[in-house]
Scaffold this motif. Sequence first.
Motif, PDB file in Angstrom:
ATOM      1  N   GLY A  41       5.430   5.310  -6.002  1.00 33.54           N
ATOM      2  CA  GLY A  41       4.682   6.558  -5.902  1.00 33.54           C
ATOM      3  C   GLY A  41       4.881   7.245  -4.556  1.00 33.54           C
ATOM      4  O   GLY A  41       5.460   6.687  -3.620  1.00 33.54           O
ATOM      5  N   ALA A  42       4.369   8.463  -4.459  1.00 32.34           N
ATOM      6  CA  ALA A  42       4.611   9.305  -3.291  1.00 32.34           C
ATOM      7  C   ALA A  42       3.989   8.739  -2.018  1.00 32.34           C
ATOM      8  O   ALA A  42       4.590   8.788  -0.939  1.00 32.34           O
ATOM      9  CB  ALA A  42       4.090  10.712  -3.552  1.00 32.34           C
ATOM     10  N   LYS A  43       2.769   8.206  -2.124  1.00 33.07           N
ATOM     11  CA  LYS A  43       2.064   7.733  -0.923  1.00 33.07           C
ATOM     12  C   LYS A  43       2.802   6.577  -0.261  1.00 33.07           C
ATOM     13  O   LYS A  43       3.063   6.596   0.953  1.00 33.07           O
ATOM     14  CB  LYS A  43       0.641   7.318  -1.276  1.00 33.07           C
ATOM     15  CG  LYS A  43      -0.185   6.868  -0.092  1.00 33.07           C
ATOM     16  CD  LYS A  43      -1.610   6.512  -0.505  1.00 33.07           C
ATOM     17  CE  LYS A  43      -2.424   6.035   0.695  1.00 33.07           C
ATOM     18  NZ  LYS A  43      -3.823   5.682   0.299  1.00 33.07           N
ATOM     19  N   ASP A  44       3.143   5.550  -1.053  1.00 32.65           N
ATOM     20  CA  ASP A  44       3.841   4.393  -0.491  1.00 32.65           C
ATOM     21  C   ASP A  44       5.251   4.755  -0.037  1.00 32.65           C
ATOM     22  O   ASP A  44       5.749   4.203   0.955  1.00 32.65           O
ATOM     23  CB  ASP A  44       3.898   3.258  -1.506  1.00 32.65           C
ATOM     24  CG  ASP A  44       2.563   2.548  -1.656  1.00 32.65           C
ATOM     25  OD1 ASP A  44       1.651   2.829  -0.849  1.00 32.65           O
ATOM     26  OD2 ASP A  44       2.417   1.732  -2.579  1.00 32.65           O
ATOM     27  N   THR A  45       5.897   5.676  -0.758  1.00 34.91           N
ATOM     28  CA  THR A  45       7.242   6.093  -0.365  1.00 34.91           C
ATOM     29  C   THR A  45       7.205   6.821   0.974  1.00 34.91           C
ATOM     30  O   THR A  45       8.057   6.586   1.842  1.00 34.91           O
ATOM     31  CB  THR A  45       7.868   7.000  -1.436  1.00 34.91           C
ATOM     32  OG1 THR A  45       7.919   6.292  -2.683  1.00 34.91           O
ATOM     33  CG2 THR A  45       9.276   7.421  -1.046  1.00 34.91           C
ATOM     34  N   ALA A  46       6.216   7.690   1.158  1.00 36.99           N
ATOM     35  CA  ALA A  46       6.078   8.394   2.436  1.00 36.99           C
ATOM     36  C   ALA A  46       5.850   7.411   3.573  1.00 36.99           C
ATOM     37  O   ALA A  46       6.449   7.537   4.652  1.00 36.99           O
ATOM     38  CB  ALA A  46       4.931   9.397   2.351  1.00 36.99           C
ATOM     39  N   LYS A  47       5.021   6.409   3.323  1.00 32.28           N
ATOM     40  CA  LYS A  47       4.759   5.396   4.345  1.00 32.28           C
ATOM     41  C   LYS A  47       6.024   4.623   4.673  1.00 32.28           C
ATOM     42  O   LYS A  47       6.320   4.350   5.850  1.00 32.28           O
ATOM     43  CB  LYS A  47       3.666   4.438   3.855  1.00 32.28           C
ATOM     44  CG  LYS A  47       3.275   3.382   4.865  1.00 32.28           C
ATOM     45  CD  LYS A  47       2.136   2.505   4.319  1.00 32.28           C
ATOM     46  CE  LYS A  47       1.742   1.420   5.330  1.00 32.28           C
ATOM     47  NZ  LYS A  47       0.650   0.571   4.801  1.00 32.28           N
ATOM     48  N   TRP A  48       6.801   4.260   3.660  1.00 33.26           N
ATOM     49  CA  TRP A  48       8.052   3.530   3.856  1.00 33.26           C
ATOM     50  C   TRP A  48       9.054   4.373   4.650  1.00 33.26           C
ATOM     51  O   TRP A  48       9.768   3.865   5.518  1.00 33.26           O
ATOM     52  CB  TRP A  48       8.625   3.143   2.494  1.00 33.26           C
ATOM     53  CG  TRP A  48      10.020   2.619   2.529  1.00 33.26           C
ATOM     54  CD1 TRP A  48      10.447   1.416   3.005  1.00 33.26           C
ATOM     55  CD2 TRP A  48      11.196   3.290   2.041  1.00 33.26           C
ATOM     56  NE1 TRP A  48      11.809   1.298   2.857  1.00 33.26           N
ATOM     57  CE2 TRP A  48      12.297   2.424   2.267  1.00 33.26           C
ATOM     58  CE3 TRP A  48      11.419   4.522   1.432  1.00 33.26           C
ATOM     59  CZ2 TRP A  48      13.596   2.779   1.912  1.00 33.26           C
ATOM     60  CZ3 TRP A  48      12.715   4.871   1.083  1.00 33.26           C
ATOM     61  CH2 TRP A  48      13.786   3.987   1.321  1.00 33.26           C
ATOM     62  N   LEU A  49       9.071   5.685   4.389  1.00 30.42           N
ATOM     63  CA  LEU A  49       9.976   6.586   5.095  1.00 30.42           C
ATOM     64  C   LEU A  49       9.486   6.925   6.498  1.00 30.42           C
ATOM     65  O   LEU A  49      10.242   7.466   7.304  1.00 30.42           O
ATOM     66  CB  LEU A  49      10.167   7.879   4.296  1.00 30.42           C
ATOM     67  CG  LEU A  49      10.982   7.787   3.005  1.00 30.42           C
ATOM     68  CD1 LEU A  49      10.877   9.085   2.221  1.00 30.42           C
ATOM     69  CD2 LEU A  49      12.445   7.473   3.309  1.00 30.42           C
ATOM     70  N   GLY A  50       8.205   6.631   6.757  1.00 30.42           N
ATOM     71  CA  GLY A  50       7.642   6.954   8.053  1.00 30.42           C
ATOM     72  C   GLY A  50       7.312   8.414   8.224  1.00 30.42           C
ATOM     73  O   GLY A  50       7.402   8.962   9.329  1.00 30.42           O
ATOM     74  N   ILE A  51       6.902   9.060   7.119  1.00 31.17           N
ATOM     75  CA  ILE A  51       6.558  10.479   7.171  1.00 31.17           C
ATOM     76  C   ILE A  51       5.182  10.683   6.552  1.00 31.17           C
ATOM     77  O   ILE A  51       4.633   9.791   5.903  1.00 31.17           O
ATOM     78  CB  ILE A  51       7.594  11.344   6.409  1.00 31.17           C
ATOM     79  CG1 ILE A  51       7.670  10.913   4.928  1.00 31.17           C
ATOM     80  CG2 ILE A  51       8.958  11.247   7.073  1.00 31.17           C
ATOM     81  CD1 ILE A  51       8.611  11.768   4.090  1.00 31.17           C
TER      82      ILE A  51
END
Length: 293
Positions: free
Chosen positions: A109-119
């Motif tokens: 999902g978007a939330k975990d992906t953003a966290k993984w990307l550091g954004i």
Amino acid sequence: MENFKLIVTHPGGAHKDDLLACCVLLAVNPSPIERREPTAEDLDDSDICVVDVGHEHKPEKRNFDHHQFPRDHEPTCSLSLVLQYLGVYEDARKFCDWLEPAEWFDCRGAKDTAKWLGIERDIVTKLNSPIDVTILRRFARESRLDAGSPIWELMKMIGDDLLDYLKNLRSRLDYVGETSEVWELNNGSGLKVLFMPRTDPLPTEPSMGLGRYIEELDPDGKSFVGMIYPDRRGDGYGLSRFNDDLRLDFTKIDEATDVHFTHASGFIAKTSATNMARLRELLEMAYVEELMK
């Protein structure tokens, strides 16, 4: 060559992974696509590709679903499974920078992906394109797509281009490995550049694949600062930074009589020089020593 008669994927909302998985399958075997729930017969028939639905990953039967994987499974989507089946997944992970984020987005999902990307989470939404929205929406509203349908034809183009890119890039990298030379700057820095000599015939895009080849030579990206390659518009060479490394600034050679172009930001230059000693000299002149301190 693959040989199957039908692609089945889930109805309702469409996502990048199921759409792209179907695109790749169309490229290897143009077939109708049906957007519906698969039957037991579909899952048992190896002549039918079942994509992103069916709770079964059995490549020998051409069933490519990932939803039954455990929650802590490495992010893997239906596109991942199809690329693995076709034997191009490793190259795709290396050379398609968008693939791993797509796997994360679909699985986490978007939330975990953003966290993984550091954004920040809202940046993910800001990267949405109307191209993505329209293709996915038009794909989602169809129950069957056949050759001749605009969306089917576009999807096949996407699959063709993706597989051609992977095939041609791998061939290009093999050629670069056989032809190119690694030069070390003669200033004690230990830094390197990749030199691609002029060949006959000259590739349409002589710099193609050089950056990717350097990434294979130097995964940490610390040793190489630049690339030199034949200028496709003249008899000389292009000089450019690798990964926009500021330790080379080509505005420093702007006044050289054999340099006919330098970009104002210093990341690239063009020279009529063909002598290797002179090309090395231009590199030394463009070196920014203070950044090494």
